[in-house]
Design an enzyme around this catalytic site. Structure first.
Site, PDB file in Angstrom:
ATOM      1  N   ASP A  31       0.833  -1.212   0.000  1.00 56.09           N
ATOM      2  CA  ASP A  31       0.000   0.000   0.000  1.00 56.09           C
ATOM      3  C   ASP A  31       0.868   1.263   0.000  1.00 56.09           C
ATOM      4  O   ASP A  31       2.010   1.246   0.476  1.00 56.09           O
ATOM      5  CB  ASP A  31      -0.899  -0.036   1.245  1.00 56.09           C
ATOM      6  CG  ASP A  31      -2.081   0.898   1.115  1.00 56.09           C
ATOM      7  OD1 ASP A  31      -2.309   1.454   0.019  1.00 56.09           O
ATOM      8  OD2 ASP A  31      -2.788   1.089   2.123  1.00 56.09           O
ATOM      9  N   HIS A  48       2.724   3.144  -8.906  1.00 61.14           N
ATOM     10  CA  HIS A  48       2.597   1.696  -9.139  1.00 61.14           C
ATOM     11  C   HIS A  48       3.837   1.157  -9.870  1.00 61.14           C
ATOM     12  O   HIS A  48       4.273   0.038  -9.628  1.00 61.14           O
ATOM     13  CB  HIS A  48       1.334   1.388  -9.955  1.00 61.14           C
ATOM     14  CG  HIS A  48       0.064   1.759  -9.226  1.00 61.14           C
ATOM     15  ND1 HIS A  48      -0.154   1.433  -7.905  1.00 61.14           N
ATOM     16  CD2 HIS A  48      -1.046   2.440  -9.626  1.00 61.14           C
ATOM     17  CE1 HIS A  48      -1.342   1.886  -7.531  1.00 61.14           C
ATOM     18  NE2 HIS A  48      -1.900   2.504  -8.551  1.00 61.14           N
ATOM     19  N   SER A  76      -7.125  -5.901  -6.163  1.00 59.04           N
ATOM     20  CA  SER A  76      -8.237  -6.508  -5.424  1.00 59.04           C
ATOM     21  C   SER A  76      -9.517  -6.439  -6.251  1.00 59.04           C
ATOM     22  O   SER A  76      -9.620  -5.648  -7.200  1.00 59.04           O
ATOM     23  CB  SER A  76      -8.437  -5.781  -4.090  1.00 59.04           C
ATOM     24  OG  SER A  76      -9.088  -4.554  -4.320  1.00 59.04           O
ATOM     25  N   ARG A  82     -11.607   1.942  -9.183  1.00 61.90           N
ATOM     26  CA  ARG A  82     -10.664   3.048  -9.445  1.00 61.90           C
ATOM     27  C   ARG A  82     -10.884   3.626 -10.847  1.00 61.90           C
ATOM     28  O   ARG A  82     -11.487   2.977 -11.696  1.00 61.90           O
ATOM     29  CB  ARG A  82      -9.229   2.550  -9.289  1.00 61.90           C
ATOM     30  CG  ARG A  82      -8.960   2.128  -7.866  1.00 61.90           C
ATOM     31  CD  ARG A  82      -7.514   1.937  -7.589  1.00 61.90           C
ATOM     32  NE  ARG A  82      -7.358   1.684  -6.160  1.00 61.90           N
ATOM     33  CZ  ARG A  82      -6.252   1.872  -5.473  1.00 61.90           C
ATOM     34  NH1 ARG A  82      -5.164   2.301  -6.072  1.00 61.90           N
ATOM     35  NH2 ARG A  82      -6.197   1.625  -4.181  1.00 61.90           N
ATOM     36  N   LEU A 142      11.514 -20.017  -4.737  1.00 62.99           N
ATOM     37  CA  LEU A 142      10.546 -19.109  -4.108  1.00 62.99           C
ATOM     38  C   LEU A 142       9.213 -19.284  -4.823  1.00 62.99           C
ATOM     39  O   LEU A 142       9.167 -19.274  -6.057  1.00 62.99           O
ATOM     40  CB  LEU A 142      11.012 -17.643  -4.245  1.00 62.99           C
ATOM     41  CG  LEU A 142      10.059 -16.591  -3.683  1.00 62.99           C
ATOM     42  CD1 LEU A 142      10.077 -16.589  -2.155  1.00 62.99           C
ATOM     43  CD2 LEU A 142      10.415 -15.194  -4.183  1.00 62.99           C
ATOM     44  N   ARG A 201      -5.777  -2.216   8.385  1.00 62.94           N
ATOM     45  CA  ARG A 201      -6.926  -2.922   7.788  1.00 62.94           C
ATOM     46  C   ARG A 201      -6.435  -4.186   7.099  1.00 62.94           C
ATOM     47  O   ARG A 201      -5.306  -4.216   6.609  1.00 62.94           O
ATOM     48  CB  ARG A 201      -7.579  -2.055   6.689  1.00 62.94           C
ATOM     49  CG  ARG A 201      -8.377  -0.896   7.162  1.00 62.94           C
ATOM     50  CD  ARG A 201      -9.174  -0.331   5.980  1.00 62.94           C
ATOM     51  NE  ARG A 201      -8.335   0.385   5.021  1.00 62.94           N
ATOM     52  CZ  ARG A 201      -7.972   1.666   5.133  1.00 62.94           C
ATOM     53  NH1 ARG A 201      -8.371   2.356   6.170  1.00 62.94           N
ATOM     54  NH2 ARG A 201      -7.221   2.237   4.220  1.00 62.94           N
ATOM     55  N   SER A 203      -8.242  -5.283   4.467  1.00 62.01           N
ATOM     56  CA  SER A 203      -8.669  -5.013   3.079  1.00 62.01           C
ATOM     57  C   SER A 203      -8.973  -6.279   2.284  1.00 62.01           C
ATOM     58  O   SER A 203      -8.625  -6.374   1.116  1.00 62.01           O
ATOM     59  CB  SER A 203      -7.613  -4.169   2.350  1.00 62.01           C
ATOM     60  OG  SER A 203      -7.542  -2.892   2.939  1.00 62.01           O
TER      61      SER A 203
HETATM   62  C1  FPP Z   1      -2.009   0.125  -3.292  1.00 61.84           C
HETATM   63  O1  FPP Z   1      -1.531   1.434  -3.276  1.00 61.84           O
HETATM   64  C2  FPP Z   1      -1.425  -0.617  -4.412  1.00 61.84           C
HETATM   65  C3  FPP Z   1      -2.113  -1.206  -5.408  1.00 61.84           C
HETATM   66  C4  FPP Z   1      -3.578  -1.197  -5.495  1.00 61.84           C
HETATM   67  C5  FPP Z   1      -1.426  -1.883  -6.529  1.00 61.84           C
HETATM   68  C6  FPP Z   1      -0.155  -2.592  -6.175  1.00 61.84           C
HETATM   69  C7  FPP Z   1       0.499  -3.036  -7.399  1.00 61.84           C
HETATM   70  C8  FPP Z   1       1.827  -3.021  -7.629  1.00 61.84           C
HETATM   71  C9  FPP Z   1       2.855  -2.604  -6.663  1.00 61.84           C
HETATM   72  C10 FPP Z   1       2.314  -3.485  -8.946  1.00 61.84           C
HETATM   73  C11 FPP Z   1       2.802  -4.899  -8.904  1.00 61.84           C
HETATM   74  C12 FPP Z   1       1.933  -5.668  -9.753  1.00 61.84           C
HETATM   75  C13 FPP Z   1       2.152  -6.862 -10.304  1.00 61.84           C
HETATM   76  C14 FPP Z   1       1.100  -7.407 -11.136  1.00 61.84           C
HETATM   77  C15 FPP Z   1       3.362  -7.671 -10.180  1.00 61.84           C
HETATM   78  P1  FPP Z   1      -2.576   2.623  -3.438  1.00 61.84           P
HETATM   79  O2  FPP Z   1      -2.705   2.943  -4.869  1.00 61.84           O
HETATM   80  O3  FPP Z   1      -3.871   2.269  -2.775  1.00 61.84           O
HETATM   81  O4  FPP Z   1      -1.858   3.772  -2.666  1.00 61.84           O
HETATM   82  P2  FPP Z   1      -2.554   4.944  -1.849  1.00 61.84           P
HETATM   83  O5  FPP Z   1      -3.309   4.296  -0.721  1.00 61.84           O
HETATM   84  O6  FPP Z   1      -1.406   5.751  -1.363  1.00 61.84           O
HETATM   85  O7  FPP Z   1      -3.445   5.678  -2.791  1.00 61.84           O
END
Ligand code: FPP
Length: 248
Positions: A31, A48, A76, A82, A142, A201, A203
């Protein structure tokens, strides 16, 4: 037990000593990508992308620190809400990761698995995910479970539906059997769940499997969750006493 650790605490000089009791299975709620990007005046998708780069490093550190199974929460069932551009960006990241990293992951002994529903994804992505799973199925350095279009409640619902389809008698439904109907199948439950960016959370992440997991929450945003932070999380875990509801 939930523990919050300050990001600024220094890692001791004796850092990266082998952990006496590393968790076998670690789950990560990655997150804070959006806030990481915002704090730098960048678009959310840049967060991301930085998070994806970080994932590559965390995979290497997982092997180094003795973690055998890693489950990452990448998309999720709720993330469809989004903005379409962000959803498309996350789909593209999954596709690019497979296109660019699959052979390297395979060479490094990583076995890829998917948790969630593939149906809603673009056919091209679906095929790439299935190919990646097939190619890497015998690797054992892994195991990387990618939770993509995954939701814990959705997983429980589909497990119950499949039990009914299989005509399982009510008296034969046990915790062990229901576990086998989850996306994680016969995999061991997570020992440790790490959540970055300071939110308390679950989530909807591994809500069945994490019944006895230890939680570790750090305020650090996912793209900044580096080797020191990971070691700190694993070290904290290795000092915890797990009682599984038993008396001391
Ligand atoms: C939450 O941060 C993050 C996500 C919903 C996406 C996580 C995905 C990656 C790190 C990419 C890796 C993916 C793959 C398929 C290998 P947020 O966007 O909710 O952050 P915020 O709470 O600060 O807005």
């Amino acid at each position: 037990m939930v523990e919050i650790v300050k990001a600024t605490e220094p890692v001791p000089e004796t850092k990266y000593l082998p952990l006496p009791n590393p968790p076998y299975h670690v789950g990560i709620i990655m997150d804070g990508n959006g806030r990481w990007a915002k704090s730098r005046g960048k678009a959310r998708i840049e967060g991301h992308k930085a998070g994806t780069e970080n994932l590559r490093r965390i995979l290497e550190h997982s092997v180094e620190f003795g973690v055998k199974m890693l489950t990452i929460y990448a998309f999720s069932t709720e993330n469809w809400k989004r903005p379409p551009l962000e959803v498309m960006g996350l789909m593209n990241i999954l596709e690019n990761v497979i296109d660019r990293e699959l052979m390297e992951l395979h060479k490094n002994g990583v076995q890829l698995r998917h948790l969630g529903k593939l149906e809603k994804l673009r056919p091209a992505i679906r095929e790439k995910v299935q190919r990646a799973i097939e190619l890497t199925k015998d690797n054992d350095r892994l195991i990387l479970n990618v939770a993509f279009n995954y939701g814990g409640r959705d997983e429980i619902v589909q497990a119950v539906q499949n039990l009914i389809r299989d005509n399982v008698k009510p008296e034969d439904v046990t915790e062990d059997l229901l576990s086998k109907y989850m996306y994680t199948g016969a995999s061991p439950d997570p020992d440790l769940i790490i959540r970055t960016s300071g939110e308390f959370r679950t989530s909807n992440f591994l809500i069945w499997q994490a019944a006895y997991a230890e939680y570790y929450i750090t305020p650090v945003y996912w793209p900044d969750f580096d080797k020191d932070e990971y070691y700190k999380a694993l070290h904290t875990f290795s000092q915890r006493e797990r009682r599984y509801g038993d008396a001391k």
